[in-house]
Structure formats: structure tokens, C-alpha cells
Design a protein around this motif. Sequence first.
Motif, PDB file in Angstrom:
ATOM      1  N   TYR A 121       9.057 -68.208  55.773  1.00  0.00           N
ATOM      2  CA  TYR A 121       8.722 -68.426  54.587  1.00  0.00           C
ATOM      3  C   TYR A 121       9.345 -67.220  53.795  1.00  0.00           C
ATOM      4  O   TYR A 121       9.512 -66.152  54.124  1.00  0.00           O
ATOM      5  CB  TYR A 121       7.223 -68.602  54.286  1.00  0.00           C
ATOM      6  N   GLN A 122       9.453 -67.645  52.316  1.00  0.00           N
ATOM      7  CA  GLN A 122       9.626 -66.570  51.470  1.00  0.00           C
ATOM      8  C   GLN A 122       8.676 -65.637  51.172  1.00  0.00           C
ATOM      9  O   GLN A 122       7.560 -66.119  51.226  1.00  0.00           O
ATOM     10  CB  GLN A 122      10.220 -67.173  49.915  1.00  0.00           C
ATOM     11  N   SER A 123       8.840 -64.343  51.345  1.00  0.00           N
ATOM     12  CA  SER A 123       7.576 -63.464  51.312  1.00  0.00           C
ATOM     13  C   SER A 123       7.672 -62.686  50.159  1.00  0.00           C
ATOM     14  O   SER A 123       8.255 -61.784  50.038  1.00  0.00           O
ATOM     15  CB  SER A 123       7.805 -62.824  52.422  1.00  0.00           C
ATOM     16  N   PRO A 124       6.892 -63.014  49.358  1.00  0.00           N
ATOM     17  CA  PRO A 124       6.638 -62.232  48.015  1.00  0.00           C
ATOM     18  C   PRO A 124       5.730 -60.904  48.510  1.00  0.00           C
ATOM     19  O   PRO A 124       4.710 -61.130  48.614  1.00  0.00           O
ATOM     20  CB  PRO A 124       5.760 -63.223  46.932  1.00  0.00           C
ATOM     21  N   ARG A 125       6.456 -59.912  48.756  1.00  0.00           N
ATOM     22  CA  ARG A 125       5.646 -58.762  49.173  1.00  0.00           C
ATOM     23  C   ARG A 125       4.441 -58.171  48.440  1.00  0.00           C
ATOM     24  O   ARG A 125       3.549 -57.703  48.834  1.00  0.00           O
ATOM     25  CB  ARG A 125       6.456 -57.533  49.227  1.00  0.00           C
ATOM     26  N   GLU A 126       4.403 -58.580  46.994  1.00  0.00           N
ATOM     27  CA  GLU A 126       3.374 -57.993  46.192  1.00  0.00           C
ATOM     28  C   GLU A 126       2.032 -59.174  46.610  1.00  0.00           C
ATOM     29  O   GLU A 126       0.897 -58.580  46.064  1.00  0.00           O
ATOM     30  CB  GLU A 126       3.499 -58.327  44.682  1.00  0.00           C
ATOM     31  N   LEU A 127       2.218 -60.179  47.284  1.00  0.00           N
ATOM     32  CA  LEU A 127       1.002 -60.936  47.651  1.00  0.00           C
ATOM     33  C   LEU A 127       0.671 -60.567  49.074  1.00  0.00           C
ATOM     34  O   LEU A 127      -0.475 -60.960  49.498  1.00  0.00           O
ATOM     35  CB  LEU A 127       1.351 -62.453  47.851  1.00  0.00           C
ATOM     36  N   LEU A 128       1.061 -59.575  49.693  1.00  0.00           N
ATOM     37  CA  LEU A 128       0.714 -59.081  51.024  1.00  0.00           C
ATOM     38  C   LEU A 128      -0.783 -58.179  50.711  1.00  0.00           C
ATOM     39  O   LEU A 128      -0.477 -57.062  50.445  1.00  0.00           O
ATOM     40  CB  LEU A 128       1.778 -58.370  51.754  1.00  0.00           C
ATOM     41  N   ARG A 129      -1.839 -59.017  50.818  1.00  0.00           N
ATOM     42  CA  ARG A 129      -3.087 -57.887  50.474  1.00  0.00           C
ATOM     43  C   ARG A 129      -3.882 -57.829  51.801  1.00  0.00           C
ATOM     44  O   ARG A 129      -4.906 -56.989  51.791  1.00  0.00           O
ATOM     45  CB  ARG A 129      -3.671 -58.870  49.413  1.00  0.00           C
ATOM     46  N   GLU A 130      -3.581 -58.503  52.795  1.00  0.00           N
ATOM     47  CA  GLU A 130      -4.619 -58.443  53.892  1.00  0.00           C
ATOM     48  C   GLU A 130      -3.829 -58.144  55.165  1.00  0.00           C
ATOM     49  O   GLU A 130      -2.693 -58.758  55.539  1.00  0.00           O
ATOM     50  CB  GLU A 130      -5.329 -59.644  54.198  1.00  0.00           C
ATOM     51  N   PHE A 131      -4.415 -57.376  56.074  1.00  0.00           N
ATOM     52  CA  PHE A 131      -3.788 -56.764  57.327  1.00  0.00           C
ATOM     53  C   PHE A 131      -4.762 -57.415  58.475  1.00  0.00           C
ATOM     54  O   PHE A 131      -5.816 -56.840  58.596  1.00  0.00           O
ATOM     55  CB  PHE A 131      -3.634 -55.406  57.306  1.00  0.00           C
ATOM     56  N   ILE A 132      -4.044 -58.162  59.288  1.00  0.00           N
ATOM     57  CA  ILE A 132      -4.937 -58.525  60.504  1.00  0.00           C
ATOM     58  C   ILE A 132      -4.433 -57.732  61.568  1.00  0.00           C
ATOM     59  O   ILE A 132      -3.100 -57.850  62.066  1.00  0.00           O
ATOM     60  CB  ILE A 132      -4.500 -60.038  60.939  1.00  0.00           C
ATOM     61  N   VAL A 133      -5.298 -56.918  62.335  1.00  0.00           N
ATOM     62  CA  VAL A 133      -4.824 -55.667  63.204  1.00  0.00           C
ATOM     63  C   VAL A 133      -5.127 -56.559  64.542  1.00  0.00           C
ATOM     64  O   VAL A 133      -6.194 -56.758  64.856  1.00  0.00           O
ATOM     65  CB  VAL A 133      -5.568 -54.484  63.113  1.00  0.00           C
ATOM     66  N   VAL A 134      -4.001 -56.332  65.396  1.00  0.00           N
ATOM     67  CA  VAL A 134      -4.191 -56.915  66.787  1.00  0.00           C
ATOM     68  C   VAL A 134      -3.595 -55.926  67.588  1.00  0.00           C
ATOM     69  O   VAL A 134      -2.738 -54.816  67.142  1.00  0.00           O
ATOM     70  CB  VAL A 134      -3.370 -58.212  66.908  1.00  0.00           C
ATOM     71  N   SER A 135      -3.847 -56.057  69.033  1.00  0.00           N
ATOM     72  CA  SER A 135      -3.160 -54.993  69.866  1.00  0.00           C
ATOM     73  C   SER A 135      -2.438 -55.701  70.797  1.00  0.00           C
ATOM     74  O   SER A 135      -2.842 -56.966  71.232  1.00  0.00           O
ATOM     75  CB  SER A 135      -4.295 -54.202  70.414  1.00  0.00           C
ATOM     76  N   ASP A 136      -1.388 -55.059  71.201  1.00  0.00           N
ATOM     77  CA  ASP A 136      -0.309 -55.724  72.348  1.00  0.00           C
ATOM     78  C   ASP A 136      -0.965 -55.268  73.625  1.00  0.00           C
ATOM     79  O   ASP A 136       0.018 -55.575  74.658  1.00  0.00           O
ATOM     80  CB  ASP A 136       1.085 -55.665  72.195  1.00  0.00           C
ATOM     81  N   GLY A 137      -1.854 -54.357  74.024  1.00  0.00           N
ATOM     82  CA  GLY A 137      -2.190 -53.763  74.828  1.00  0.00           C
ATOM     83  C   GLY A 137      -1.697 -52.204  75.104  1.00  0.00           C
ATOM     84  O   GLY A 137      -2.237 -51.429  75.841  1.00  0.00           O
ATOM     85  N   GLN A 138      -0.530 -51.925  74.389  1.00  0.00           N
ATOM     86  CA  GLN A 138      -0.120 -50.877  74.098  1.00  0.00           C
ATOM     87  C   GLN A 138       0.055 -50.280  72.941  1.00  0.00           C
ATOM     88  O   GLN A 138      -0.598 -49.031  72.801  1.00  0.00           O
ATOM     89  CB  GLN A 138       1.391 -50.616  74.905  1.00  0.00           C
ATOM     90  N   SER A 139       0.187 -50.992  71.776  1.00  0.00           N
ATOM     91  CA  SER A 139      -0.065 -50.359  70.486  1.00  0.00           C
ATOM     92  C   SER A 139      -0.409 -51.394  69.645  1.00  0.00           C
ATOM     93  O   SER A 139      -0.796 -52.671  69.784  1.00  0.00           O
ATOM     94  CB  SER A 139       1.431 -50.324  69.876  1.00  0.00           C
ATOM     95  N   ASP A 140      -1.146 -50.811  68.439  1.00  0.00           N
ATOM     96  CA  ASP A 140      -1.982 -51.702  67.265  1.00  0.00           C
ATOM     97  C   ASP A 140      -0.629 -52.074  66.450  1.00  0.00           C
ATOM     98  O   ASP A 140       0.126 -51.480  66.277  1.00  0.00           O
ATOM     99  CB  ASP A 140      -2.763 -51.049  66.588  1.00  0.00           C
ATOM    100  N   TRP A 141      -0.745 -53.432  66.137  1.00  0.00           N
ATOM    101  CA  TRP A 141       0.044 -54.029  64.765  1.00  0.00           C
ATOM    102  C   TRP A 141      -0.506 -54.492  63.659  1.00  0.00           C
ATOM    103  O   TRP A 141      -1.755 -54.937  63.998  1.00  0.00           O
ATOM    104  CB  TRP A 141       0.961 -54.807  65.477  1.00  0.00           C
ATOM    105  N   ALA A 142      -0.221 -54.423  62.386  1.00  0.00           N
ATOM    106  CA  ALA A 142      -0.886 -54.754  61.226  1.00  0.00           C
ATOM    107  C   ALA A 142      -0.057 -56.249  60.888  1.00  0.00           C
ATOM    108  O   ALA A 142       1.166 -55.820  60.473  1.00  0.00           O
ATOM    109  CB  ALA A 142      -1.060 -54.094  60.257  1.00  0.00           C
ATOM    110  N   LEU A 143      -0.594 -57.239  61.085  1.00  0.00           N
ATOM    111  CA  LEU A 143       0.383 -58.435  60.511  1.00  0.00           C
ATOM    112  C   LEU A 143      -0.207 -58.797  59.105  1.00  0.00           C
ATOM    113  O   LEU A 143      -1.413 -59.182  58.843  1.00  0.00           O
ATOM    114  CB  LEU A 143      -0.098 -59.665  61.375  1.00  0.00           C
TER     115      LEU A 143
END
Length: 181
Positions: free
Chosen positions: A104-126
Motif C-alpha cells: 500500500y501507499q504508506s503515509p508515514r505521518e499516519l504510522l502511530r502504532e508499533f506492534i513489537v514481535v520477536s523472530d527468536g533472535q531480534s525484536d522488530w517494530a511493525l
Amino acid sequence: VERANGSLVPILQVAELMDPVLNQMLPFLPAMRKQDRRATVKEIEFLRFRLNGDYYAFQVSHIKRVVTGKRIEPLLTEQAWIIGTTEIEGRVIPVIDLIAQLGYQSPRELLREFIVVSDGQSDWALATQMSEQIVSIKEPMIDWVDADAANYVSAFININEQLMTILNPLAICADNQRRLG
């Protein structure tokens, strides 16, 4: 007991079959309970969010936490869909623009929430727009997808004629890791 044809069927009382000692203990034995024969159906919880009018979700068991109000420190050069880093609980973790990664087109100013997951080695913020709610779905309602057949999708759910796509956050993180390195 008399049958319809007139012949007699002898009936034996259960108490007559029991040992006399058992008969004496009978008042002290716990009453038998009917077994609950209802099948228990497993329910799975999902965090639902909306992008461009489409519903998506992550299985709650994959999510470490959801945070808002964090600042994204941009990278000098964006890598894959990693748009920067953010600090969560004293740790700096990469931020993936989930909206852009899903095409999708991503308006960066609308990125307000971070869903934090782990891949077993590192954490990532989606990073995404605000999630809507946690929904609990009975497992038979979930149409699981063959892992080899879909890149980021793990299942589909039809809720009140609304299709909800269940995403696999581990595949999303692994794709970014692969592109980095």
C-alpha cells in the motif's frame, strides 16, 4: 416384561447382581456425574487492524507488546522496508513500515502504532496505523493457508461477511532480515 407377541422377557434387577458387601457400601460411594460431552473448541485471539479498507490481524501469541507515541529515527539509507529505529524499553529496534511492505501507499505521518514481535533472535517494530481490537475466533472458522503457498499470509477468516487476512509476522521479519543481509 411382555413382548408384543405375548412372550415374556425376564428382568433382572441390578441390585441382585451386586455383591452384598458392595450393596452395603453403596450409600457411601460418590454419586456418578454425567460427563460433559460438549466438545471444547479452541479459540485464538488476534489483534485486528485496517489498511486501505482491508482487515488484517496478527495472532496475539506472536506479539510481545503494542506501543504508541514513539519517535522513529530515520536511517540514512532505507533498507528493504526498514524505515528507521525506535527505542522501546531501553532497546533500539528496527522499524518496518508494514503498510508499504504489504504493497500500500504508506503515509508515514499516519504510522502511530508499533506492534513489537520477536523472530527468536531480534525484536522488530511493525509500524502501522492504530489497531482496532482483539478478536477471539473459534479455530474451525479459521482457514489456514499452506506455509509454502503464501509469503506473509498464514490464514483467512470470514467474520460477518468481512474477510480478515491473518499475517505471519515471522515471515515479514525474515523477509526484511534476508534483504539486509
